[in-house]
Design an enzyme around this catalytic site. Structure first.
Site, PDB file in Angstrom:
ATOM      1  N   LEU A 126       0.811  -1.218   0.000  1.00 18.55           N
ATOM      2  CA  LEU A 126       0.000   0.000   0.000  1.00 18.55           C
ATOM      3  C   LEU A 126       0.843   1.265   0.000  1.00 18.55           C
ATOM      4  O   LEU A 126       0.468   2.278  -0.577  1.00 18.55           O
ATOM      5  CB  LEU A 126      -0.927   0.030   1.221  1.00 18.55           C
ATOM      6  CG  LEU A 126      -2.071  -0.984   1.244  1.00 18.55           C
ATOM      7  CD1 LEU A 126      -2.803  -0.920   2.575  1.00 18.55           C
ATOM      8  CD2 LEU A 126      -3.031  -0.722   0.097  1.00 18.55           C
TER       9      LEU A 126
ATOM     10  N   GLY B 240       5.886   3.782   5.143  1.00 17.08           N
ATOM     11  CA  GLY B 240       5.757   4.620   6.318  1.00 17.08           C
ATOM     12  C   GLY B 240       7.088   5.140   6.790  1.00 17.08           C
ATOM     13  O   GLY B 240       8.138   4.763   6.277  1.00 17.08           O
TER      14      GLY B 240
ATOM     15  N   GLY C 230       8.394   1.878   8.400  1.00 18.41           N
ATOM     16  CA  GLY C 230       7.949   0.580   7.928  1.00 18.41           C
ATOM     17  C   GLY C 230       7.143   0.668   6.657  1.00 18.41           C
ATOM     18  O   GLY C 230       6.864   1.744   6.153  1.00 18.41           O
TER      19      GLY C 230
ATOM     20  N   ASP D 140       1.484  15.051  16.230  1.00 21.41           N
ATOM     21  CA  ASP D 140       1.867  14.771  14.845  1.00 21.41           C
ATOM     22  C   ASP D 140       0.675  14.964  13.912  1.00 21.41           C
ATOM     23  O   ASP D 140       0.462  14.174  12.994  1.00 21.41           O
ATOM     24  CB  ASP D 140       2.407  13.341  14.732  1.00 21.41           C
ATOM     25  CG  ASP D 140       3.371  13.171  13.561  1.00 21.41           C
ATOM     26  OD1 ASP D 140       3.848  14.202  13.023  1.00 21.41           O
ATOM     27  OD2 ASP D 140       3.645  12.025  13.179  1.00 21.41           O
TER      28      ASP D 140
END
Length: 409
Positions: A77, A80, A83, A206
Site C-alpha cells: 500500500l 511509512g 515501515g 503529529d
C-alpha cells in the site's frame, strides 16, 4: 522483498521536513462499538504492561504473512516513516488469515527491524490505540511481536490519506469538494477534541494531512500515535519533551522551548485547515522563496474579503460563499496565533466548524451567482478583524506517508 523504509524522526534528529512526509494511503471500515470510550490511558512503564493492558489481538507472524500473501508487491500500500504497509484479509470472527477478497480488509504495517526509536513508537501506538476508542481515531486491530518482527494491524481505510486527495495531481485522486473538505476538517477536529478531553488527556503531536485517513464515506480518522504524549498532570502547564514532529506543522513555542501543550496541536490543526483552504503544502521548496512557508505567506490574506481569494484553492472556486470562506480562513488564523493562549481549544473549533457546515448548507453555494460573487468580492470592502469571541455569529470562536501507488479497492 528488499528495503522499503524511509527514515523517520529520530530522538537525536528532531523535526523532519514536511516536503517528504510519511506514507499516506492508509486504511478503514466504519468502526463498531461505542462512539468514544477509554480505559485508563496512563502510560504503563514496561513493554509487558503495555501489551497486557491493550485490548488487541496478538497475531503470529505466519498469520500476517499468509493474510498479506507473503507481503507480495501487489499487496503493498505504501511506505511509512518506519515501515511498509500491506493490504491483507482476515476472518471477521476468528481473525485468522482469509482468502484475498473475503472477510475483513486490514492494513499491516511492518516495522523496520533497525533502531530503538521505531520500537518505542510501535509501543506508543499500541499503548494509545489499544485503549482509546472514538469514531475519528483509526482502529488498531492487533499487533505481532515475534523474534525481531514487529507489526501493527489496522482497519483498512479505502480513501487513503487527506494528503493524497489535496496534493496528488492525478486521475486517481480527484480534488476534494469544499463540502468534503469541511466534513474532513470537522471529523479530524472531533478526533483531536476527544484526545484533549478530560477522558483521554493526550497530546497528539503529529497532526498533519498524511495522518488523517478517510474511510469509504470520507469520514476522517486520526492515525499514527507514535509521537503522542500524555498531557500535563496536576498543576503543570506543559510537558517538556525533545522537539519532534514535522517542519511546517509544529507550533513555534514548542520548537523553541520543547514545552508541549494541547494548544500545540491546535496550531497544527490551523496549518492543516490552511492547507485544505489553499490546496498548498505547509512547506514546499518548489514554490518561490517567499511562498515556501504556507503560514507566513498566507497570513496577510486571511482577514480580507478583497484578498482571501488570492490564496484559496482554484479547484474549488464557486463551491462556497465569500462569507463562509472568510470565516474558515479566520478560524485557521485563530488557531495559528503566535500566543498559545489566544488559540481556541478544540471544542470551540468543533463548534465553529459545525456552524460553518450549517451556513454552507443553507447558502447553496453550487450555482453561478455564487461563482460570480467570488469574483465581485475582490472589490468588496476589507473585512474587519474581530475578537476571537466575536467570530461566527458572535458566539463560538471561529477561530509521512506519501503513497507509492493508489490504494487497492
Amino acid at each position: 522483498m528488499g528495503s522499503c523504509f524511509s527514515s523517520r524522526i529520530k530522538a537525536e534528529s528532531p523535526l523532519h521536513n514536511g516536503a517528504n512526509p510519511k506514507y499516506g494511503s492508509k486504511y478503514g471500515n466504519e468502526m463498531s462499538g461505542p462512539s468514544s470510550r477509554i480505559s485508563s490511558v496512563s502510560v504503563p512503564r514496561t513493554e509487558g504492561e503495555i501489551l497486557q493492558s491493550s485490548n488487541l489481538k496478538g497475531f503470529n507472524f505466519s498469520e500476517l504473512r499468509t493474510a498479506t500473501r507473503n507481503f507480495r508487491p501487489d499487496s503493498f500500500l505504501g511506505e511509512g516513516g518506519f515501515g511498509c504497509v500491506f493490504k491483507g484479509w482476515i476472518d471477521e470472527n476468528s481473525f485468522t488469515a482469509a482468502k484475498p477478497g473475503t472477510g475483513m480488509v486490514i492494513a499491516v504495517k511492518r516495522l523496520n527491524q533497525e533502531g530503538f526509536q521505531g520500537h518505542q513508537e510501535w509501543l506508543a501506538e499500541i499503548n494509545y490505540l489499544g485503549q482509546l476508542y472514538h469514531p475519528n481515531l483509526v482502529k488498531l486491530v492487533g499487533y505481532c511481536l515475534e523474534d525481531d518482527h514487529r507489526l501493527l494491524v489496522y482497519e483498512f481505510m479505502p480513501k487513503g490519506s487527506l494528503e493524497n486527495h489535496l496534493f496528488r495531481r492525478n486521475s486517481y485522486f480527484q480534488p476534494l469538494s469544499w463540502n468534503l473538505r469541511m466534513k474532513v476538517a470537522l471529523g479530524a477536529a472531533k478526533g483531536l477534541a476527544f484526545l484533549h478531553s478530560d477522558e483521554a488527556k493526550v497530546i497528539y503531536r503529529d497532526f498533519k494531512t498524511s495522518n488523517i485517513l478517510l474511510d469509504s464515506n470520507y469520514n476522517a480518522k486520526l492515525s499514527d500515535f507514535g509521537l503522542a504524549k500524555d498531557g500535563p498532570t496536576g498543576d503543570k502547564s506543559h510537558v517538556s519533551t525533545r522537539v519532534m514532529g514535522t517542519y511546517g506543522y509544529a507550533a513555534p513555542e514548542y520548537m523553541a522551548t520543547g514545552h508541549l501543550t494541547a494548544r500545540s496541536d491546535v496550531y497544527s490543526f490551523g496549518v492543516v485547515l490552511l492547507e485544505m483552504l489553499t490546496g498548498k503544502r505547509a512547506m514546499d521548496k518548489n514554490r518561490p522563496s517567499r511562498e515556501q512557508n504556507l503560514v507566513d505567506w498566507a497570513r496577510p490574506y486571511l482577514t480580507s474579503k478583497r484578498k482571501i481569494f488570492r490564496v484559496m484553492d482554484a479547484r474549488i472556486e464557486g463551491q462556497y460563499t465569500p462569507d463562509v470562506a472568510l470565516k474558515a480562513a479566520y478560524l485557521a488564523l485563530q488557531c495559528l496565533s503566535i500566543e498559545p493562549k489566544l488559540r481556541p481549544n478544540m471544542d470551540a473549533v468543533v463548534k465553529a466548524l459545525e456552524q460553518l457546515q450549517d451556513s454552507g448548507d443553507k447558502g447553496g453555494p453550487r450555482n453561478a451567482s455564487v461563482h460570480n460573487s467570488h469574483r465581485n468580492s475582490r472589490n468588496a470592502p476589507k473585512y474587519q478583524s474581530k475578537n476571537a469571541n466575536d467570530i461566527c455569529n458572535g458566539n463560538a470562536i471561529l477561530s509521512p506517508w506519501p503513497s507509492a501507488s493508489p490504494p487497492s479497492t
